[in-house]
Design an enzyme around this catalytic site. Structure first.
Site, short mmCIF file in Angstrom:
data_model
loop_
_atom_site.label_atom_id
_atom_site.label_comp_id
_atom_site.label_asym_id
_atom_site.label_seq_id
_atom_site.Cartn_x
_atom_site.Cartn_y
_atom_site.Cartn_z
N ASP A 54 9.25 2.68 1.57
CA ASP A 54 8.09 3.44 2.04
C ASP A 54 7.96 3.18 3.54
OD1 ASP A 54 5.59 4.26 2.86
OD2 ASP A 54 4.56 3.62 1.03
N LYS A 90 2.80 10.24 8.25
CA LYS A 90 2.07 9.85 9.46
C LYS A 90 2.56 10.53 10.73
CE LYS A 90 -0.27 5.81 7.83
NZ LYS A 90 -1.70 5.95 7.99
N PHE A 110 0.86 -1.19 0.00
CA PHE A 110 0.00 0.00 0.00
C PHE A 110 0.89 1.24 0.00
CE2 PHE A 110 -2.54 3.45 1.67
CZ PHE A 110 -3.66 3.35 0.87
#
Ligand code: PLP
Length: 391
Positions: free
Chosen positions: A218, A247, A133
């Site tokens: 990532d 985040k 993702f």
């Protein structure tokens, strides 16, 4: 408007892109949040791995207050002090030598994709992993190796090849004359908290070096201390050429970052990439506080200790409930795989005053603030035990 009225209005005026629980969260402090009726919840979601220092951490609040009075935004036409200081910190504590700032994980990945293509000088293919993702904008969505996210949005950006995660041979077989990079989450997070074999990242780096292509990590979800080290790749002692973050980098103030080595970052020149809000004074000032607090206040150590404690508790539950098929994770990203859909368990937890999350359908995912305590973990485990016993 009351909380109930706001929820009803939200159902009418908000874009229909989320399945939301019918509660409205109003306030947070540390590991707790309160809804509009005053009900308290212990938060094991942490804004999906965002609020690592907990809600409204006093140092974060202070930094926001001070910076809001000084300068909130001015654009990247000028130098911004906190932006330089955050880039310095990220470089000092990682493999990186230059940083590009943006506002989210997906944007950080867009920057990485563009940099890899620019560095590739015509080579444009990026190998990514099945079950990965990387975000929802078209480039990051195209990099994401899950068909369910693509459906309805084709044609995707060309130039992505998906191979199974944790399979070096598959990557080797996929590298061709047009390949410019391999992009991977060191731990697949949304995909179900899936860790690589011990030699995987090292093997990827070797393959990339031998083939003259870039390795991109990532670390949007697993970076910034979530795994008990500042960056997840440090567990395997294998740095990439490019890493993306977002985040928890500013504990909830929107921010994203792409960190790269000098040699790779050189491929960008003025005008190649930009983001109006990227690295603005407010977000980057908080980012500096987040790194200093993670490293200076024993937060990473607490993450390691509490992660081990939560894992042990869940493994004990697994011994008693056969429908718990697996418990896995590192630091405070932990998944418990169930033999059935986890939605109902999430709802039972909510009723009892615990926020937990379920990913990939059957995996209960625990992402509490890294300041979580033993007592709070005990309370969650007791609630889970009671919920499991009712089934
Ligand atoms: N990359 C990873 C590994 C993620 O987990 C996420 C979000 O969950 C993203 C990228 C996208 O981040 P954002 O939602 O900030 O765009």
């Amino acid at each position: 408007m009351t909380g109930e009225e706001l929820i009803r209005e939200g159902q009418r005026v908000l874009a229909n892109t989320y399945t939301r629980h019918p509660i409205l969260l109003k306030r947070g402090k540390g590991t707790q949040v309160w809804d509009s009726t005053g009900k308290a919840y212990l938060d094991f979601v942490g804004g999906i791995a965002v609020c690592s220092l907990g809600h409204c951490h006093p140092k974060v609040v202070q930094a926001l207050e001070e910076q809001a009075k000084e300068l909130i935004h001015c654009s990247n036409l000028y130098y911004i002090g906190p932006q330089v200081e955050l880039a310095q910190r990220l470089c000092e504590h990682s493999f990186g030598e230059r940083v590009f700032f943006c506002n989210s994980g997906t944007e950080a990945n867009e920057a990485a994709i563009k940099l890899a293509r620019k560095y590739g000088e015509g080579r444009y293919e990026i190998i990514t992993m099945e079950n990965s993702f990387h975000g929802r904008t078209m480039g990051a969505l195209s990099a994401t190796g899950q068909k369910k996210f693509h459906k309805g949005f084709e044609p995707l950006l060309p130039g992505f090849q998906y191979v199974p995660f944790d399979d070096l041979k598959a990557v080797e077989g996929a590298i061709g004359p047009q390949t410019c990079a391999v992009m991977v989450e060191p731990i697949q997070a949304e995909g179900g908290v899936i860790l690589p074999s011990p030699d995987y990242l090292k093997g990827l780096r070797d393959l990339c070096d031998r083939s003259g292509i870039l390795l991109i990590y990532d670390e949007v979800q697993v970076g910034m201390g979530r795994t008990g080290m500042l960056f997840a790749y440090q567990h395997w002692d294998t740095p990439p050429h490019i890493m993306t973050l977002a985040k928890s980098l500013a504990n909830g103030v929107p921010i994203g970052a792409m960190v790269a080595t000098e040699a790779v970052a050189q491929a960008f020149s003025p005008g190649n990439h930009a983001a109006t809000f990227g690295g603005n004074p407010l977000a980057t000032r908080v980012g500096c506080v987040v790194i200093d607090t993670l490293l200076g206040d024993g937060i990473l150590e607490n993450c390691q200790d509490m992660g081990a404690y939560l894992m042990e508790g869940l493994i004990n539950l697994k011994k008693r409930y056969a429908f718990i098929q697996d418990v896995r994770g590192i630091g405070l990203i932990i998944g418990a795989e169930l033999a059935f859909e986890g939605k109902e368990i999430v709802e039972r937890c909510l009723e009892r005053g615990f926020l937990i999350n379920c990913t990939a359908g059957t995996i209960l995912r625990f992402l509490p603030p890294l300041i979580v305590t033993r007592d709070e973990i005990d309370r969650l485990l007791t609630a889970l035990e009671a919920i499991f016993a009712e089934r």
